[in-house]
Design a protein around this motif. Structure first.
Motif, short mmCIF file in Angstrom:
data_model
loop_
_atom_site.label_atom_id
_atom_site.label_comp_id
_atom_site.label_asym_id
_atom_site.label_seq_id
_atom_site.Cartn_x
_atom_site.Cartn_y
_atom_site.Cartn_z
N PRO A 30 0.82 -1.22 0.00
CA PRO A 30 0.00 0.00 0.00
C PRO A 30 0.85 1.27 0.00
O PRO A 30 0.55 2.22 -0.71
CB PRO A 30 -0.81 -0.13 1.29
CG PRO A 30 -0.89 -1.59 1.54
CD PRO A 30 0.41 -2.15 1.06
N THR A 127 -2.41 -2.50 12.25
CA THR A 127 -1.97 -2.12 10.90
C THR A 127 -2.70 -2.95 9.86
O THR A 127 -3.14 -2.42 8.82
CB THR A 127 -0.45 -2.31 10.76
OG1 THR A 127 0.23 -1.50 11.72
CG2 THR A 127 0.00 -1.92 9.36
N GLU A 131 -5.24 -1.76 6.71
CA GLU A 131 -4.90 -2.08 5.32
C GLU A 131 -5.72 -3.25 4.78
O GLU A 131 -5.39 -3.82 3.74
CB GLU A 131 -3.42 -2.44 5.22
CG GLU A 131 -2.48 -1.32 5.62
CD GLU A 131 -1.01 -1.75 5.62
OE1 GLU A 131 -0.14 -0.86 5.71
OE2 GLU A 131 -0.75 -2.97 5.52
#
Length: 225
Positions: A30, A127, A131
């Protein structure tokens, strides 16, 4: 079924974003992280080589000359010397590359992460939660409504996906990684993609997962930064 060289080429496309000239620009993540200066995928059927887009043509020529040597150990040493002449090397990553074979019905009871249960990722894997759209499909094992082990698409292309596996420290050794990884791989197969798995030679727990799942070793990845 793809041969070893085809699988390594597919993996290179999964790992890195390429420009129109076939050179790598960034890691397929990403966030646009810098790609390695040189990628070398070794198989018994041959090698796949990728250079970063800013690599000088003269250095590419020198490295290709190094690859003409007969001994692979000397090839790597010569490549390192060639890269060092231009710029100091920041790191080297070497490890085995696997592909999942046909599956039995073992280890398939992990939970698919969806909109209703994705909150379980928050405590241990914040995280990954942020994502999640990029990482799907994602499977988890939970305890007390908290994800303790996960497997997700670390990187993916239209042909294949690479597994990312994480288990919280206090929950390791319980077989959870086997369950999430197998469930993820079967989901990737159902989507008509190839499930891939790679690790480093010094990551023994990750190699143990590959061994227990009877993954097929098709090559070795070398990335030099």
């Amino acid at each position: 079924m793809y041969n070893q060289l085809e699988l390594m080429s597919i993996q290179a496309e999964v790992l890195y974003i390429h420009d129109h000239a076939g050179r790598i620009t960034t890691i397929n993540e990403p966030a646009d992280q810098p790609a390695p200066r040189f990628f070398w995928g070794q198989t018994d059927a041959g090698s796949i080589v990728r250079f970063r887009s800013d690599t000088p043509d003269s250095l590419i020529h020198d490295i290709l000359q190094c690859l003409g040597q007969s001994d692979s150990t000397e090839q790597l040493a010569s490549i390192i010397r060639a890269l060092e002449k231009e710029r100091a090397i920041k790191g080297i990553w070497i490890g085995p590359a696997f592909v999942f074979q046909e599956f039995a019905n073992d280890y398939t009871d992990a939970t698919l992460v969806n909109e209703d249960n994705k909150y379980c990722l928050g405590p241990g894997f914040p995280t990954l939660l942020s994502e999640l759209k990029f990482r799907e499909p994602c499977f988890m094992v939970t305890e007390n409504n908290m994800a303790v082990s996960v497997c997700f698409s670390a990187r993916s292309s239209d042909k294949a996906a690479e597994a990312g596996v994480e288990t919280l420290k206090d929950y390791r050794g319980k077989g959870y990684a086997m369950r999430v990884t197998s469930s993820w791989a079967q989901a990737i197969r159902r989507s008509q993609k190839i499930p891939l798995y790679s690790t480093s030679w010094d990551n023994y727990s990750s190699q143990s997962i590959a061994k227990r799942l009877r993954l097929h070793l098709y090559g070795t990845d070398i990335s030099i930064y």
